[in-house]
Write a protein that holds these residues in place. Structure first.
Motif, PDB file in Angstrom:
ATOM      1  N   ILE A 189      30.742   2.551   0.146  1.00 48.94           N
ATOM      2  CA  ILE A 189      29.470   2.636  -0.572  1.00 48.94           C
ATOM      3  C   ILE A 189      28.609   1.386  -0.352  1.00 48.94           C
ATOM      4  O   ILE A 189      27.597   1.197  -1.019  1.00 48.94           O
ATOM      5  N   GLY A 190      29.073   0.513   0.564  1.00 40.48           N
ATOM      6  CA  GLY A 190      28.286  -0.659   0.924  1.00 40.48           C
ATOM      7  C   GLY A 190      28.405  -1.833  -0.017  1.00 40.48           C
ATOM      8  O   GLY A 190      27.629  -2.784   0.066  1.00 40.48           O
ATOM      9  N   LEU A 191      29.396  -1.808  -0.931  1.00 40.22           N
ATOM     10  CA  LEU A 191      29.558  -2.915  -1.875  1.00 40.22           C
ATOM     11  C   LEU A 191      30.229  -4.126  -1.229  1.00 40.22           C
ATOM     12  O   LEU A 191      29.971  -5.265  -1.598  1.00 40.22           O
ATOM     13  N   ALA A 192      31.112  -3.877  -0.260  1.00 42.29           N
ATOM     14  CA  ALA A 192      31.863  -4.974   0.348  1.00 42.29           C
ATOM     15  C   ALA A 192      32.287  -4.600   1.757  1.00 42.29           C
ATOM     16  O   ALA A 192      32.345  -3.414   2.112  1.00 42.29           O
ATOM     17  N   GLU A 193      32.594  -5.620   2.567  1.00 39.87           N
ATOM     18  CA  GLU A 193      33.101  -5.387   3.924  1.00 39.87           C
ATOM     19  C   GLU A 193      34.619  -5.344   3.959  1.00 39.87           C
ATOM     20  O   GLU A 193      35.218  -4.893   4.934  1.00 39.87           O
ATOM     21  N   ALA A 194      35.264  -5.830   2.894  1.00 36.67           N
ATOM     22  CA  ALA A 194      36.728  -5.855   2.831  1.00 36.67           C
ATOM     23  C   ALA A 194      37.150  -5.691   1.380  1.00 36.67           C
ATOM     24  O   ALA A 194      36.362  -5.928   0.456  1.00 36.67           O
ATOM     25  N   ILE A 195      38.394  -5.277   1.191  1.00 38.39           N
ATOM     26  CA  ILE A 195      38.951  -5.215  -0.156  1.00 38.39           C
ATOM     27  C   ILE A 195      40.306  -5.933  -0.153  1.00 38.39           C
ATOM     28  O   ILE A 195      40.935  -6.110   0.897  1.00 38.39           O
ATOM     29  N   VAL A 196      40.746  -6.337  -1.334  1.00 36.04           N
ATOM     30  CA  VAL A 196      42.115  -6.815  -1.538  1.00 36.04           C
ATOM     31  C   VAL A 196      42.682  -6.023  -2.697  1.00 36.04           C
ATOM     32  O   VAL A 196      42.139  -6.068  -3.804  1.00 36.04           O
TER      33      VAL A 196
END
Length: 286
Positions: free
Chosen positions: A150-157
């Motif tokens: 959804i374009g909130l971040a380029e990566a997650i943890v």
């Protein structure tokens, strides 16, 4: 009035069932009614509190509970002043970095200047600091895996077990920053009586853990191969050897670690052992 040890466990979720099972395997009779937040064991001086996992480290630090069962991921994220007394061997998972499957991840440097969505901002910031990386952390709760889409971040943890959730959301796991399992923690200021109760509780936990990690093995061994077979068995001290009714044969009993099990069984077969019987161990007291 007899003093009781107060333990906090997860009221629902990933660690609840295994925590209750551990208590029952330790011979502690726990009755938890629907939506009941506190109960007492009938056959051990233990009070059980059913709490949100995020709250357990704080409750133990504040001595509302004397001890608690919590995942290392939560424990280190909350960073409360409690002592870890035992790793429990269940609830294993990993806290990992994930990016879109089409991205070329070149290592932690990939995260420089990126936006990272996570429920674990403290652990992520610690990892970034250790790597000398500056990135923007977006703390969100739940559905972290949709953030790149959804374009909130380029990566997650996020926590990963099988990786199937990441796959379904077009992500790939690229780096693990923490391997986590359930641990038993305690308040740092337990009195002498509480420490005695904790030792009794730990004695039971360790007997249950030891049993799960070992198998009881019985086999028939020809007398002329007996010493070769015994040499293969690690055992707690030495294997038990009993003569069989049939001349030239003995029954050999021993305990084998789960980690060594298949290799040793193959060697025992090759050495002449027959009729190998493997039995689970319920409790193991050393």
């Amino acid at each position: 009035m007899q003093q009781k040890l107060k333990i906090a466990i997860q009221k629902s979720g990933r660690l609840y069932e295994d925590s209750v099972k551990l208590l029952k395997d330790c011979g502690i009779d726990v009755k938890n009614g629907i939506n009941k937040l506190k109960t007492e064991a009938e056959n051990f001086p233990l009070e059980i509190y059913f709490l949100r996992d995020d709250d357990i480290p704080q409750y133990v630090e504040d001595a509302v509970a004397d001890i608690g069962i919590v995942g290392e991921n939560v424990l280190y994220e909350k960073n409360k002043k409690v002592d870890v007394v035992e790793k429990l061997g269940f609830g294993k998972c990993r806290l990992s970095i994930a990016v879109s499957r089409g991205e070329q991840y070149s290592g932690p440097a990939y995260l420089q200047g990126k936006r990272i969505a996570t429920t674990y901002p403290v652990l992520v910031q610690r990892f970034l600091d250790e790597q000398g990386i500056r990135a923007e952390i977006h703390e969100i709760s739940g559905s972290v895996e949709i953030a790149p889409g959804i374009g909130l971040a380029e990566a997650i943890v996020d926590l990963v077990s099988s990786g199937s959730t990441l796959f379904m959301n077009g992500l790939k796991e690229v780096e693990t920053i923490l391997r986590s399992e359930a641990v038993l923690v305690r308040n740092k200021s337990l009195d002498e009586e509480q420490l005695k109760l904790l030792d009794r509780f730990l004695f039971r936990i360790r007997a249950v853990k030891k049993a799960k990690n070992n198998k009881y093995v019985l086999m028939n061994a020809p007398t002329d191969k007996l010493q070769d077979i015994i040499a293969l068995l690690p055992g707690m001290k030495s294997p038990t050897v009993l003569p069989l009714a049939e001349p030239g044969w003995s029954s050999v009993h021993s305990v084998i670690s789960e980690n060594q099990f298949w290799d040793i069984i193959e060697q025992l077969k090759a050495a002449g052992a027959q009729g190998i019987l493997v039995v689970p161990i319920e409790k193991m007291i050393l």
